[in-house]
Enzyme design. Structure first.
Site, mmCIF file in Angstrom:
data_model
loop_
_atom_site.group_PDB
_atom_site.id
_atom_site.type_symbol
_atom_site.label_atom_id
_atom_site.label_comp_id
_atom_site.label_asym_id
_atom_site.label_seq_id
_atom_site.Cartn_x
_atom_site.Cartn_y
_atom_site.Cartn_z
ATOM 1 C CE1 TYR A 302 10.039 7.371 -0.348
ATOM 2 C CE2 TYR A 302 9.922 6.812 1.978
ATOM 3 C CZ TYR A 302 10.433 6.580 0.722
ATOM 4 O OH TYR A 302 11.326 5.560 0.517
ATOM 5 C CB CYS A 303 5.997 6.412 -1.691
ATOM 6 S SG CYS A 303 5.375 4.923 -2.529
ATOM 7 C CG LEU A 304 -0.301 6.211 -2.345
ATOM 8 C CD1 LEU A 304 -0.537 6.535 -3.804
ATOM 9 C CD2 LEU A 304 -0.907 4.865 -1.983
#
Length: 572
Positions: A302-304
């Site tokens: 998720y995300c980074l």
């Protein structure tokens, strides 16, 4: 020694400016002003536009003064601008004031765009900064020019101002003392949120690995590993029971593992991006392999965390490590060449200022990252909030997502510097220049199928940037574009009203389409994207289910260490 002197000077300047580089702003505005002064055609265009807009506004004011009939506006707010939606804004003199503001805003947009010779980055910085300054003077932000504020004050006999001022003092005091916003105590970690049953089965200096207890009699043989971003607490994916993605996956018969990152301190200043890969993703894969031996693993980032998972997967492909059955990237970028408005805060001058601040403290404070994200949506996250809470005296609504958002984390100096320079500024991962264990790695080497999710209103990882995984990979890619923003689009449980998404599957041998063409051809579906993802995971898992694995593996040095959600999540 000389570099250390520069660091001290940069840190002193950054402390005085809140981490913003005045040099970066000066360079942007100088570029714009010099080229505008040398563009007589653009100057003439702006003068003519000013006259035309002034005449249009004057004609609108005259019509409103001479007739009682409804007069069409001379300009409409931009999509997503809800400041002037209330009926009270349609009455004079408020209608004239907000129309004048929108006309002025439109003229400045013309003035800061399409000036010949200005670099695209400087143009974006000037346009964004000018818009922020204009928003300060919006009639919606003034007590005397906002009809909603005036009507509220009249209805409450001025009590709205008293309540708003008391709320301001309370929040100011809480910020000084490092206390969470009011109302967030209703969502206690381990009591109200992050309550999916499980155990911490592995711990090192950087992570705790949580194994969630099964809720079905049998499970898919392939477990899931969730890699959240370390700029947030992991329980964004395990909020309240009714909207917990982790609980949903467990209920679908998956063995779910999730990383909980340590909230670093100044002592962790030298942790690098590769430490997050080794001590995070690779350590978690090793622990899961001991608990569920001889089984491939579905990786979810998720995300980074998705960016880190992509780096790890590319490095694994380089050494023929085939432990990953599939890869899911949730609002995660692998190509940062077009990251949206977030790039306004990152150039070499700005990064020098930011690195000075981080070098002095050993980490990036949480409020700096939060402040940058809020500026990207200042009307919704700053001005609208101040209007409702301080000028109209309305009590802020608090839910589990808002409470989680207030539970901020810090980022170590070395890691964040490497991330911004290597991935963000230079886009080394997309270019095949990112080095792991002295070898450059490439996304093209990944053969595991990919499921990628972008969100319509993402101001952190814009969906066209997330979509670029199509351009980099040489494997099957299933892409979903869902309604919502960076967080709300991912936390999109079945039954959530108003949710929809677009879905399309691209085989490795299929021609790659541009994002605009993809969105035209994708299948539109109502509801949550979660069931479609589960169906995709099941299709890439073994058909026969097996008994759930034991919690931990004491015989292999992985005893149960604590109950979920663990200890790292409580670090402040």
């Amino acid at each position: 020694m000389f570099r250390a002197v520069d660091r001290v000077a940069a840190a002193m300047a950054a402390n005085a400016t809140g981490g913003i580089s005045p040099t970066a702003l000066w360079l942007a505005y100088s570029d714009w002003l010099v080229h505008l002064s040398r563009s007589p055609g653009k100057q003439a265009e702006l003068v003519i536009k000013a006259w035309l807009k002034t005449g249009r506004l004057a004609a609108y004011a005259l019509r409103r003064a001479l007739t009682d009939d409804e007069t069409p506006n001379c300009i409409e707010p931009l999509p997503g601008d809800s400041r002037f939606r209330a009926e009270a804004w349609q009455e004079p003199p408020f209608s004239l004031w907000y129309q004048a503001f929108l006309v002025t805003q439109q003229w400045w947009h013309n003035a800061t765009h399409d000036v010949p010779g200005v670099s695209p980055h400087h143009e974006n910085v000037v346009s964004f900064s000018t818009r922020q300054v204009l928003d300060v003077f919006s009639p919606s932000n003034c007590i005397f020019t906002n009809p909603e504020v005036i009507n509220r004050a009249l209805q409450t006999g001025g009590r709205s101002f008293v309540d708003g001022f008391q709320r301001f003092l309370d929040e100011f005091s809480r910020n000084l003392n490092g206390e969470p916003p009011p109302g967030t105590d209703k969502f206690r970690v381990g009591k109200d949120v992050a309550v999916t049953p499980g155990k911490v089965v592995y711990r090192n200096h950087l992570i705790e690995l949580i194994q969630y207890a099964p809720s079905t009699g049998s499970v898919h043989p392939e477990p899931l590993l969730i890699v959240p971003a370390w700029i947030m607490k992991f329980y964004i994916l395990d909020l309240s029971p009714e909207n917990s993605l982790i609980r949903y996956l467990v209920g679908q018969g998956f063995s779910v593992f999730c990383i909980s990152w340590r909230n670093v301190t100044a002592a962790d200043r030298n942790l690098g991006l590769d430490d997050y890969r080794r001590l995070g993703v690779m350590a978690a894969l090793g622990a899961i392999g001991a608990i569920v031996p001889d089984s491939k693993i579905h990786g979810i980032g998720y995300c980074l965390g998705g960016t880190l998972l992509s780096i790890a997967a590319a490095a694994m492909a380089h050494v023929a490590d085939e432990r990953l059955a599939s890869i899911t990237l949730l609002a995660a970028q692998t190509d940062f060449s077009e990251p949206g408005e977030l790039e306004l805060f990152i150039d070499h001058s700005q990064l020098e200022s930011l690195e000075g601040l981080m070098w002095q403290r050993g980490y990036l404070p949480a409020f700096h990252m939060a402040g940058a994200f809020q500026l990207l949506r200042s009307n919704d996250l700053i001005w609208s909030r101040m209007l409702r809470h301080y000028l109209m005296g309305e009590a802020p609504a608090v839910n589990d997502l808002i409470a989680w958002n207030a539970d901020a984390t810090r980022l170590p100096y070395r890691m964040h510097s490497e991330y911004l320079r290597s991935l963000f500024l230079n886009s080394d991962l997309a270019a095949g220049r990112y080095v792991v264990d002295e070898h450059p790695v490439a996304i093209q080497n990944i053969r595991a199928p990919i499921f990628a999710v972008g969100t319509e209103w993402d101001h952190i990882a814009p969906w066209p940037s997330v979509y670029k995984i199509h351009y980099l990979s040489d494997t099957d890619v299933t892409f979903v574009l869902t309604s919502g923003g960076h967080n709300a689009g991912i936390v999109s449980e079945p039954g959530h009203l108003g949710r929809h998404y677009w879905f399309a599957h691209t085989m490795a041998e299929d021609p790659c389409l541009h994002a605009d063409r993809w969105s035209e051809r994708a299948e539109f579906r109502e509801g949550s994207w979660w069931p479609a993802w589960v169906e995709w995971l099941e299709a890439r898992s073994s058909r026969e289910r097996v008994p759930p694995p034991a919690m931990g593996a004491p015989g292999r040095g992985l005893p149960v260490l604590a109950d979920a959600p663990g200890t790292y999540v409580y670090q402040r």
